[in-house]
Design a protein around this motif. Sequence first.
Motif, short mmCIF file in Angstrom:
data_model
loop_
_atom_site.label_atom_id
_atom_site.label_comp_id
_atom_site.label_asym_id
_atom_site.label_seq_id
_atom_site.Cartn_x
_atom_site.Cartn_y
_atom_site.Cartn_z
N ALA A 217 2.20 13.71 10.40
CA ALA A 217 0.91 13.21 10.87
C ALA A 217 0.83 11.69 10.77
O ALA A 217 0.34 11.02 11.69
CB ALA A 217 -0.22 13.84 10.04
N ALA A 218 1.35 11.13 9.68
CA ALA A 218 1.30 9.67 9.49
C ALA A 218 2.14 8.94 10.51
O ALA A 218 1.74 7.88 11.03
CB ALA A 218 1.78 9.33 8.07
N ALA A 219 3.33 9.47 10.82
CA ALA A 219 4.19 8.83 11.81
C ALA A 219 3.54 8.84 13.19
O ALA A 219 3.59 7.85 13.93
CB ALA A 219 5.55 9.53 11.86
N GLU A 220 2.92 9.95 13.54
CA GLU A 220 2.23 10.02 14.83
C GLU A 220 1.04 9.06 14.84
O GLU A 220 0.76 8.40 15.85
CB GLU A 220 1.77 11.44 15.12
N LYS A 221 0.35 8.96 13.70
CA LYS A 221 -0.80 8.05 13.61
C LYS A 221 -0.39 6.60 13.80
O LYS A 221 -1.06 5.85 14.55
CB LYS A 221 -1.47 8.22 12.24
N ILE A 222 0.70 6.17 13.19
CA ILE A 222 1.11 4.77 13.32
C ILE A 222 1.53 4.45 14.74
O ILE A 222 1.27 3.36 15.26
CB ILE A 222 2.23 4.41 12.32
N TYR A 223 2.14 5.41 15.44
CA TYR A 223 2.52 5.17 16.83
C TYR A 223 1.30 5.21 17.76
O TYR A 223 1.30 4.55 18.80
CB TYR A 223 3.60 6.16 17.28
N GLN A 224 0.28 5.95 17.38
CA GLN A 224 -0.98 5.86 18.12
C GLN A 224 -1.51 4.44 18.08
O GLN A 224 -1.86 3.84 19.11
CB GLN A 224 -2.04 6.79 17.51
N LEU A 225 -1.60 3.89 16.86
CA LEU A 225 -2.15 2.54 16.69
C LEU A 225 -1.28 1.51 17.39
O LEU A 225 -1.79 0.58 18.04
CB LEU A 225 -2.28 2.22 15.20
N TYR A 226 0.03 1.68 17.25
CA TYR A 226 0.96 0.69 17.79
C TYR A 226 0.94 0.67 19.32
O TYR A 226 0.93 -0.39 19.94
CB TYR A 226 2.37 1.01 17.28
N GLU A 236 -7.51 -0.11 4.77
CA GLU A 236 -8.01 1.22 4.44
C GLU A 236 -7.07 2.32 4.92
O GLU A 236 -6.80 3.30 4.21
CB GLU A 236 -9.40 1.42 5.06
N GLU A 237 -6.54 2.16 6.14
CA GLU A 237 -5.61 3.14 6.69
C GLU A 237 -4.31 3.17 5.90
O GLU A 237 -3.74 4.24 5.66
CB GLU A 237 -5.33 2.83 8.16
N GLU A 238 -3.84 1.99 5.47
CA GLU A 238 -2.61 1.92 4.68
C GLU A 238 -2.77 2.67 3.37
O GLU A 238 -1.84 3.36 2.91
CB GLU A 238 -2.24 0.47 4.40
N LYS A 239 -3.95 2.57 2.77
CA LYS A 239 -4.19 3.26 1.50
C LYS A 239 -4.11 4.77 1.69
O LYS A 239 -3.56 5.48 0.83
CB LYS A 239 -5.57 2.85 0.97
N PHE A 240 -4.65 5.28 2.80
CA PHE A 240 -4.63 6.73 3.03
C PHE A 240 -3.28 7.20 3.54
O PHE A 240 -2.74 8.20 3.05
CB PHE A 240 -5.72 7.11 4.04
N TRP A 241 -2.71 6.49 4.53
CA TRP A 241 -1.52 6.96 5.21
C TRP A 241 -0.21 6.46 4.61
O TRP A 241 0.84 7.07 4.84
CB TRP A 241 -1.55 6.55 6.69
N GLY A 242 -0.26 5.36 3.85
CA GLY A 242 0.97 4.76 3.34
C GLY A 242 1.87 5.71 2.57
O GLY A 242 3.08 5.82 2.86
N PRO A 243 1.35 6.43 1.56
CA PRO A 243 2.23 7.36 0.82
C PRO A 243 2.87 8.41 1.71
O PRO A 243 4.01 8.82 1.47
CB PRO A 243 1.26 8.01 -0.19
N ALA A 244 2.15 8.85 2.75
CA ALA A 244 2.71 9.86 3.66
C ALA A 244 3.77 9.27 4.56
O ALA A 244 4.79 9.90 4.85
CB ALA A 244 1.59 10.48 4.50
N LEU A 245 3.54 8.04 5.03
CA LEU A 245 4.51 7.43 5.94
C LEU A 245 5.80 7.08 5.22
O LEU A 245 6.89 7.30 5.74
CB LEU A 245 3.90 6.17 6.58
N HIS A 246 5.69 6.54 4.00
CA HIS A 246 6.87 6.05 3.28
C HIS A 246 7.47 7.10 2.35
O HIS A 246 8.62 6.95 1.93
CB HIS A 246 6.49 4.80 2.48
N LEU A 247 6.68 8.12 1.99
CA LEU A 247 7.10 9.18 1.08
C LEU A 247 7.54 8.58 -0.27
O LEU A 247 6.74 7.98 -0.93
CB LEU A 247 8.17 10.06 1.73
N ASP A 248 8.78 8.70 -0.68
CA ASP A 248 9.29 8.25 -1.98
C ASP A 248 8.41 8.78 -3.11
O ASP A 248 7.75 9.80 -3.00
CB ASP A 248 9.47 6.73 -2.04
N ASP A 249 8.38 8.06 -4.25
CA ASP A 249 7.65 8.56 -5.43
C ASP A 249 6.16 8.68 -5.17
O ASP A 249 5.50 9.60 -5.68
CB ASP A 249 7.90 7.64 -6.63
N ALA A 250 5.61 7.74 -4.40
CA ALA A 250 4.17 7.79 -4.11
C ALA A 250 3.81 9.07 -3.36
O ALA A 250 2.79 9.70 -3.63
CB ALA A 250 3.76 6.56 -3.31
#
Length: 337
Positions: A217-226, A236-250
């Motif tokens: 969902a996060a990857a599709e969201k960033i390409y929508q914006l882009y 605000e969007e980075e706070k919600f979507w960042g952990p999902a887009l980057h995954l890792d420990d967060a």
Amino acid sequence: MTTDVKLKFKLTASMKTVTDDKSAWSSIWARVDNTNNETGFFDNMIDRPVVSDEWKTYEINGYIDQNTKSLNFGGISMYNGQFYFDNIKLYVENKKTGELDEIKLENHDFEKKIVNDKIPDWVYNDTTNKNFSFKLVKDDASKGNSLCIVAEDIKVDQTDIIGEREGYTPQIGTLISMLNNLSSRVERIVKNLDQRELDHLHDEKANSIGALIMHLAAAEKIYQLYTFENRGFNEEEEKFWGPALHLDDAGRETYKGHDVEYYLNIYKEVRAKTLEEFKKLDDSWLAKIRPGYTENNHYYWFHVMEHQSSHLGQILFLKKRIPPEPNINLEKKKKID
């Protein structure tokens, strides 16, 4: 049905299909479920569907073995028409003689009266669909009663048809058909997982299935914006979507403790936005290249599609490796006076 050796089986039925719908067909099917929760033998006659309006006998030949937990079988009717079934019979190899012995099936010839649109001794797997009805007919005097499934006003499922879609220009519609085909597969694979299964980590570097759904969902969201808004995430969007887009420990810390509806609702909301925005665009937009870049908009959305395909494979890998839920044995302690 269990066996300690490999045995043949045969499923047969008399059938015919009466319809003007070119998409309509019927068949019998057989599926072997194994003890490891995987499918063994499977045949639904998709390569030889019943489209003839004359009574003929059809058969499926398969096998069961030491891994078999159950043998499931029945009939299929697809789209609009009248679908006739009779004399469904099952034969299983006798391991002593090698002959195929008929297994007694209750109401295999549909002589029992239908009550409240229910066929005695058979299970209908979609009781909410009012486009189907059942009746018994004496279509052939030699057969007695036959089951006739009547289907009306059923729309052709376009999930597996890649091509144009109403409301979109040709290339965008084709792209939408691919995106929706993949998202329907993601939803189908995860929809019955519980919280424990969604949270499971295969190892310390793996991502949970729940986190991967959010990642899609996060990857599709960033390409929508882009591509639609020419920007990235705001704070605000980075706070919600960042952990999902980057995954890792967060991502591993953030996405746990939710049921599947939580993830799928977010996933579907993002896709709804994609479908809405694409209705405003045309094929020429897909061909546009940003100044200073070599990729066009079509490439970006092709990437969204193949990104989902890649992670769908990962989800399937992880799903097969979820350990069974542990059995908790609470011994009853004796009361001591």
